[in-house]
Scaffold this motif. Sequence first.
Motif, PDB file in Angstrom:
ATOM      1  N   GLU A  71       0.841  -1.196   0.000  1.00 11.83           N
ATOM      2  CA  GLU A  71       0.000   0.000   0.000  1.00 11.83           C
ATOM      3  C   GLU A  71       0.874   1.244   0.000  1.00 11.83           C
ATOM      4  O   GLU A  71       1.920   1.291   0.674  1.00 11.83           O
ATOM      5  CB  GLU A  71      -0.912   0.001   1.227  1.00 11.83           C
ATOM      6  CG  GLU A  71      -1.894  -1.153   1.310  1.00 11.83           C
ATOM      7  CD  GLU A  71      -3.075  -0.978   0.357  1.00 11.83           C
ATOM      8  OE1 GLU A  71      -3.171   0.095  -0.286  1.00 11.83           O
ATOM      9  OE2 GLU A  71      -3.901  -1.909   0.257  1.00 11.83           O
ATOM     10  N   TYR A  72       0.434   2.246  -0.737  1.00 15.86           N
ATOM     11  CA  TYR A  72       1.196   3.483  -0.835  1.00 15.86           C
ATOM     12  C   TYR A  72       1.400   4.090   0.553  1.00 15.86           C
ATOM     13  O   TYR A  72       0.458   4.221   1.330  1.00 15.86           O
ATOM     14  CB  TYR A  72       0.461   4.485  -1.721  1.00 15.86           C
ATOM     15  CG  TYR A  72       1.197   5.808  -1.872  1.00 15.86           C
ATOM     16  CD1 TYR A  72       2.309   5.912  -2.702  1.00 15.86           C
ATOM     17  CD2 TYR A  72       0.788   6.933  -1.160  1.00 15.86           C
ATOM     18  CE1 TYR A  72       2.993   7.106  -2.838  1.00 15.86           C
ATOM     19  CE2 TYR A  72       1.465   8.142  -1.287  1.00 15.86           C
ATOM     20  CZ  TYR A  72       2.564   8.213  -2.129  1.00 15.86           C
ATOM     21  OH  TYR A  72       3.240   9.400  -2.245  1.00 15.86           O
ATOM     22  N   GLY A  73       2.646   4.440   0.860  1.00 13.40           N
ATOM     23  CA  GLY A  73       2.972   5.066   2.127  1.00 13.40           C
ATOM     24  C   GLY A  73       3.168   4.117   3.286  1.00 13.40           C
ATOM     25  O   GLY A  73       3.484   4.555   4.399  1.00 13.40           O
ATOM     26  N   SER A  74       2.991   2.808   3.059  1.00  9.93           N
ATOM     27  CA  SER A  74       3.094   1.860   4.176  1.00  9.93           C
ATOM     28  C   SER A  74       4.506   1.306   4.360  1.00  9.93           C
ATOM     29  O   SER A  74       4.813   0.726   5.405  1.00  9.93           O
ATOM     30  CB  SER A  74       2.122   0.690   3.980  1.00  9.93           C
ATOM     31  OG  SER A  74       2.540  -0.162   2.921  1.00  9.93           O
ATOM     32  N   VAL A  75       5.385   1.458   3.358  1.00  9.30           N
ATOM     33  CA  VAL A  75       6.733   0.892   3.461  1.00  9.30           C
ATOM     34  C   VAL A  75       7.569   1.738   4.419  1.00  9.30           C
ATOM     35  O   VAL A  75       7.608   2.966   4.320  1.00  9.30           O
ATOM     36  CB  VAL A  75       7.411   0.823   2.081  1.00  9.30           C
ATOM     37  CG1 VAL A  75       8.844   0.314   2.210  1.00  9.30           C
ATOM     38  CG2 VAL A  75       6.615  -0.083   1.139  1.00  9.30           C
ATOM     39  N   ARG A  76       8.216   1.080   5.342  1.00  4.76           N
ATOM     40  CA  ARG A  76       8.991   1.785   6.368  1.00  4.76           C
ATOM     41  C   ARG A  76      10.227   0.972   6.737  1.00  4.76           C
ATOM     42  O   ARG A  76      10.251  -0.249   6.575  1.00  4.76           O
ATOM     43  CB  ARG A  76       8.144   2.028   7.615  1.00  4.76           C
ATOM     44  CG  ARG A  76       7.637   0.749   8.246  1.00  4.76           C
ATOM     45  CD  ARG A  76       6.540   0.993   9.276  1.00  4.76           C
ATOM     46  NE  ARG A  76       6.030  -0.268   9.808  1.00  4.76           N
ATOM     47  CZ  ARG A  76       5.068  -0.970   9.233  1.00  4.76           C
ATOM     48  NH1 ARG A  76       4.508  -0.550   8.106  1.00  4.76           N
ATOM     49  NH2 ARG A  76       4.639  -2.100   9.780  1.00  4.76           N
ATOM     50  N   VAL A  77      11.225   1.666   7.248  1.00  2.00           N
ATOM     51  CA  VAL A  77      12.426   1.015   7.766  1.00  2.00           C
ATOM     52  C   VAL A  77      12.252   0.868   9.270  1.00  2.00           C
ATOM     53  O   VAL A  77      12.256   1.851  10.011  1.00  2.00           O
ATOM     54  CB  VAL A  77      13.693   1.829   7.443  1.00  2.00           C
ATOM     55  CG1 VAL A  77      14.933   1.141   8.018  1.00  2.00           C
ATOM     56  CG2 VAL A  77      13.841   2.016   5.937  1.00  2.00           C
ATOM     57  N   ASP A  78      12.060  -0.365   9.733  1.00  3.68           N
ATOM     58  CA  ASP A  78      11.829  -0.620  11.155  1.00  3.68           C
ATOM     59  C   ASP A  78      13.120  -0.552  11.959  1.00  3.68           C
ATOM     60  O   ASP A  78      13.119  -0.142  13.119  1.00  3.68           O
ATOM     61  CB  ASP A  78      11.170  -1.987  11.346  1.00  3.68           C
ATOM     62  CG  ASP A  78       9.816  -2.065  10.656  1.00  3.68           C
ATOM     63  OD1 ASP A  78       8.957  -1.218  10.953  1.00  3.68           O
ATOM     64  OD2 ASP A  78       9.646  -2.951   9.805  1.00  3.68           O
ATOM     65  N   SER A  79      14.218  -1.008  11.376  1.00  7.71           N
ATOM     66  CA  SER A  79      15.520  -0.911  12.043  1.00  7.71           C
ATOM     67  C   SER A  79      16.596  -0.836  10.983  1.00  7.71           C
ATOM     68  O   SER A  79      16.467  -1.431   9.908  1.00  7.71           O
ATOM     69  CB  SER A  79      15.760  -2.098  12.975  1.00  7.71           C
ATOM     70  OG  SER A  79      15.794  -3.320  12.248  1.00  7.71           O
ATOM     71  N   LEU A  80      17.661  -0.076  11.270  1.00  8.91           N
ATOM     72  CA  LEU A  80      18.733   0.133  10.301  1.00  8.91           C
ATOM     73  C   LEU A  80      20.067  -0.234  10.939  1.00  8.91           C
ATOM     74  O   LEU A  80      20.434   0.295  11.993  1.00  8.91           O
ATOM     75  CB  LEU A  80      18.750   1.590   9.846  1.00  8.91           C
ATOM     76  CG  LEU A  80      19.777   1.954   8.765  1.00  8.91           C
ATOM     77  CD1 LEU A  80      19.453   1.244   7.459  1.00  8.91           C
ATOM     78  CD2 LEU A  80      19.809   3.466   8.549  1.00  8.91           C
ATOM     79  N   CYS A  81      20.761  -1.169  10.309  1.00  6.73           N
ATOM     80  CA  CYS A  81      22.116  -1.572  10.718  1.00  6.73           C
ATOM     81  C   CYS A  81      22.157  -1.992  12.187  1.00  6.73           C
ATOM     82  O   CYS A  81      23.012  -1.549  12.961  1.00  6.73           O
ATOM     83  CB  CYS A  81      23.113  -0.450  10.445  1.00  6.73           C
ATOM     84  SG  CYS A  81      23.309  -0.063   8.688  1.00  6.73           S
ATOM     85  N   ARG A  82      21.226  -2.867  12.545  1.00  9.47           N
ATOM     86  CA  ARG A  82      21.207  -3.435  13.899  1.00  9.47           C
ATOM     87  C   ARG A  82      22.257  -4.538  13.990  1.00  9.47           C
ATOM     88  O   ARG A  82      22.397  -5.356  13.079  1.00  9.47           O
ATOM     89  CB  ARG A  82      19.819  -4.016  14.185  1.00  9.47           C
ATOM     90  CG  ARG A  82      19.648  -4.632  15.567  1.00  9.47           C
ATOM     91  CD  ARG A  82      18.277  -5.286  15.716  1.00  9.47           C
ATOM     92  NE  ARG A  82      18.211  -6.576  15.044  1.00  9.47           N
ATOM     93  CZ  ARG A  82      17.573  -6.798  13.917  1.00  9.47           C
ATOM     94  NH1 ARG A  82      16.968  -5.820  13.275  1.00  9.47           N
ATOM     95  NH2 ARG A  82      17.545  -8.006  13.369  1.00  9.47           N
ATOM     96  N   LEU A  83      22.999  -4.571  15.093  1.00 10.13           N
ATOM     97  CA  LEU A  83      23.998  -5.623  15.279  1.00 10.13           C
ATOM     98  C   LEU A  83      23.305  -6.904  15.721  1.00 10.13           C
ATOM     99  O   LEU A  83      22.539  -6.908  16.680  1.00 10.13           O
ATOM    100  CB  LEU A  83      25.026  -5.209  16.328  1.00 10.13           C
ATOM    101  CG  LEU A  83      26.189  -6.199  16.497  1.00 10.13           C
ATOM    102  CD1 LEU A  83      27.160  -6.079  15.341  1.00 10.13           C
ATOM    103  CD2 LEU A  83      26.911  -5.971  17.812  1.00 10.13           C
ATOM    104  N   GLU A  84      23.578  -7.994  14.995  1.00  9.81           N
ATOM    105  CA  GLU A  84      23.001  -9.289  15.331  1.00  9.81           C
ATOM    106  C   GLU A  84      24.150 -10.253  15.615  1.00  9.81           C
ATOM    107  O   GLU A  84      25.093 -10.345  14.830  1.00  9.81           O
ATOM    108  CB  GLU A  84      22.147  -9.800  14.172  1.00  9.81           C
ATOM    109  CG  GLU A  84      21.258 -10.968  14.505  1.00  9.81           C
ATOM    110  CD  GLU A  84      20.278 -11.274  13.378  1.00  9.81           C
ATOM    111  OE1 GLU A  84      20.590 -12.146  12.542  1.00  9.81           O
ATOM    112  OE2 GLU A  84      19.208 -10.635  13.328  1.00  9.81           O
ATOM    113  N   GLU A  85      24.053 -10.959  16.726  1.00 11.01           N
ATOM    114  CA  GLU A  85      25.117 -11.858  17.142  1.00 11.01           C
ATOM    115  C   GLU A  85      24.756 -13.312  16.867  1.00 11.01           C
ATOM    116  O   GLU A  85      23.655 -13.751  17.183  1.00 11.01           O
ATOM    117  CB  GLU A  85      25.412 -11.674  18.637  1.00 11.01           C
ATOM    118  CG  GLU A  85      25.861 -10.266  18.996  1.00 11.01           C
ATOM    119  CD  GLU A  85      26.282 -10.132  20.454  1.00 11.01           C
ATOM    120  OE1 GLU A  85      26.348 -11.175  21.139  1.00 11.01           O
ATOM    121  OE2 GLU A  85      26.537  -9.003  20.889  1.00 11.01           O
TER     122      GLU A  85
END
Length: 442
Positions: free
Chosen positions: A301-315
């Motif tokens: 849907e238009y406008g629904s795309v979002r970045v929930d987290s950016l460059c999170r460190l995962e171990e």
Amino acid sequence: MRTIDITADRLSSSLLQLAEDKNVAILDSCGVGGVDANLMIAGIDPVEVHDISNNDPAETFRVLDEKLGNEDLAAIFTISYDFGLKLHRIVRQPNRSISPSEPDIYLALYDCLIIHNYANGQTSLSGNPAKFDWIEKALSESVPLDQSPVFVLPRDTPANSNFIQSEYFDAINKIKELIRAGDTYQTNLTQQLTIEVRNGLTAAKIFGRLRRDHPAPFAAYIDRGSSTVVSASPERFVRVSSNPAGDRTISASPIKGTRRRGNSIEEDELLRADLLNSQKDRAENTMIVDLMRNDLGRICEYGSVRVDSLCRLEEHPTLFHLVSTVSGTLIEETAYSDIVKALFPCGSITGVPKIRTMQIIDAIENRDRGLSMGAIGCRIPEDTFGLPPVLEMSVAIRTMVIRDGVAVFNVGGGIVIDSDPESEYDESMLKAKALLAAVGSG
């Protein structure tokens, strides 16, 4: 649904023992996934199996939509990276090694599943109750797979690559020239490793070793008849689930940026900081996030795309990764094939821009990738198996296909303008380390 008394480790071992005689598939978060990736899901002897390969993606998608749309059966499937070349109408380069053995899509359908929930330790049988008795009996009577002789084998099996080191360096420098010319901004270059499976190893034992020593949130063991898939993938490609309002949410979690784990707490801290502060790795990750936002925008849907987290460190037990998550709300009536058309292959293993970069990869890499860099997935329908409906796929990295006594897999990384060839080669071999150890090499 029936609850049975069996632990995750015993269940995995029993399933792998049954795999010696029966067709078994296992998708396993290994207890290291998040709240929405905390299951082991397994099936024995599918009721339907389909190897789908043809030159018309539309026909392939027709079969895929039909089979995944069956509300009585769960599906476990694989999608070859090379299907993406057909999908995007990329003309293959001449004089390359092409493997006709890997199907575009392998699809197995199950009317009964074995499900272990790592959050509460409960194991259940779900689906067709007529199969509960024999599955429970088979699991309880199976002798757990004895892997101890395998663990002490010397690691003397040679691994062969389609690139020698200097050729890999040359390929990286060629990509950097194409970046300067504006053809690509980032290209995921891989080398293909081939190892003969020796010393009494089986695919089941290899998976057992990986699960024990290198647990991954999207591990998989899939018997496909003429070949077996063994995966220790850490990367979610896409997950589609429904919220209480009935909207379907789609999320993708690309990985870009890798460091090894340290040998001490202090070294771990230094490596964490190095990855988090790496401008190169963050730039790679951000490029792929932008690509994923664009791909998701085609079906959301238009406008629904979002970045929930950016460059999170995962171990992970042996590696650190930078992971981002992008999500959106699917347009109503979006078909399963529409999702694959919009997103496949995953941008983290192609590069930016996707289509031109895939052409570059095809020109530089001299072998088909096969399943490596493709996808492994499952579809659980609503109501039938006691789980929320879901479509989930992992990226088939750290994934080998064992066929005719030979294991094959690809490893690589994203090449950008400031990539150092030696460091990129070392990173590719770091990613290969767990798989090489599992087959007694390296």
